[in-house]
Enzyme design. Structure first.
Site, PDB file in Angstrom:
ATOM      1  N   ASP A 101      23.882 -60.884  35.545  1.00 44.63           N
ATOM      2  CA  ASP A 101      23.768 -61.550  36.841  1.00 44.63           C
ATOM      3  C   ASP A 101      24.939 -61.131  37.732  1.00 44.63           C
ATOM      4  OD1 ASP A 101      21.619 -62.914  35.756  1.00 44.63           O
ATOM      5  OD2 ASP A 101      22.857 -64.612  35.131  1.00 44.63           O
TER       6      ASP A 101
HETATM    7  N1  URA Z   1      22.535 -64.425  30.332  1.00 45.25           N
HETATM    8  C1  URA Z   1      22.704 -64.934  31.583  1.00 45.25           C
HETATM    9  O1  URA Z   1      22.371 -66.085  31.815  1.00 45.25           O
HETATM   10  N2  URA Z   1      23.234 -64.142  32.511  1.00 45.25           N
HETATM   11  C2  URA Z   1      23.654 -62.891  32.290  1.00 45.25           C
HETATM   12  O2  URA Z   1      24.178 -62.230  33.195  1.00 45.25           O
HETATM   13  C3  URA Z   1      23.484 -62.361  30.982  1.00 45.25           C
HETATM   14  C4  URA Z   1      22.923 -63.149  30.023  1.00 45.25           C
END
Ligand code: URA
Length: 233
Positions: A101
């Site tokens: 993310d």
């Molecule tokens: N899980 C998440 O919630 N976000 C990420 O960026 C990676 C794994």
């Protein structure tokens, strides 16, 4: 391969600009000017554009320490993209192996080798990804024991039909969780903690399989060694 494609692969030229450069007589193959785009060239041919020798790059494998506010997306958006941090020719051809993310930091692998990428991310390979999550609420005692059990058994996340693969949860302090996953679903870490009534306020990926960031600072990247690439053969 065709000469116009070779030029597009090895320079910043598009196929149509490569054709124009050829027509202008700027390209030599083995010392002689060649103007035909369809001319075939191979590894043994010496191709030059404006006197500069050109060489095909092989498949590339990179690890990056992704800072926050950088996107794994290939499209240009609100934030800089991970490929914008990588100072390699044609870096935009590299694809992130599984996305983080925009607010998540840590280890991102990138490659233009689709098969390698598939091997790293396929849940069937059971490649461990270790995350460090900071939680809004402390997790301890019976609530922690329940979370450890639910994560280890696999849980059904909202809107999904298949339970998550068994995951390992270890608390490093009251608010600092270390979670090992063997798959990579959309927002998986945040959704797993949300499912037990908590909230992830910061997330960092420490490692993917045997690869970890080592001394790479946020924003830094390096190419993987042949040995590292072969870990996922
Ligand atoms: N899980 C998440 O919630 N976000 C990420 O960026 C990676 C794994």
């Amino acid at each position: 391969m065709r000469l116009d494609r070779f030029l597009a692969e090895t320079t910043d030229l598009t196929r149509s600009l490569a054709k124009k450069a050829l027509h202008r007589g700027e390209v030599r193959v083995n010392g002689a000017v060649v103007k035909q785009s369809a001319t075939r060239v191979g590894a043994a041919d010496r191709v030059e554009w404006d006197g500069q020798p050109l060489a095909l790059v092989g498949l590339r494998y990179v690890m990056l320490h992704k800072p926050a506010d950088v996107e794994c997306s290939a499209r240009r958006g609100l934030y800089p993209r991970v490929v914008d941090l990588i100072d390699l020719p044609k870096a935009e051809r590299l694809q992130p192996v599984g996305r983080l993310d925009v607010d998540t930091t840590g280890l991102v692998l990138l490659t233009d080798d689709g098969q390698w990428s598939h091997r790293v991310s396929s849940p069937r390979r059971r490649c461990a990804k270790i995350y460090r999550a900071t939680l809004a609420e402390p997790l301890a005692g019976a609530t922690l024991a329940d979370a450890v059990r639910r994560f280890a058994e696999g849980m059904l996340l909202e809107g999904e039909e298949k339970p998550t693969l068994p995951a390992t949860l270890v608390m490093r302090s009251s608010h600092e969780a270390e979670l090992t996953l063997y798959e990579g679903r959309y927002h998986q870490v945040k959704r797993m903690f949300a499912a037990i009534g908590n909230h992830v306020t910061a997330l960092h990926r420490e490692s993917v399989g045997p690869l970890s960031l080592g001394t790479l600072a946020p924003g830094e990247w390096r190419e993987l060694s042949a040995v590292e690439v072969a870990e996922f053969a």
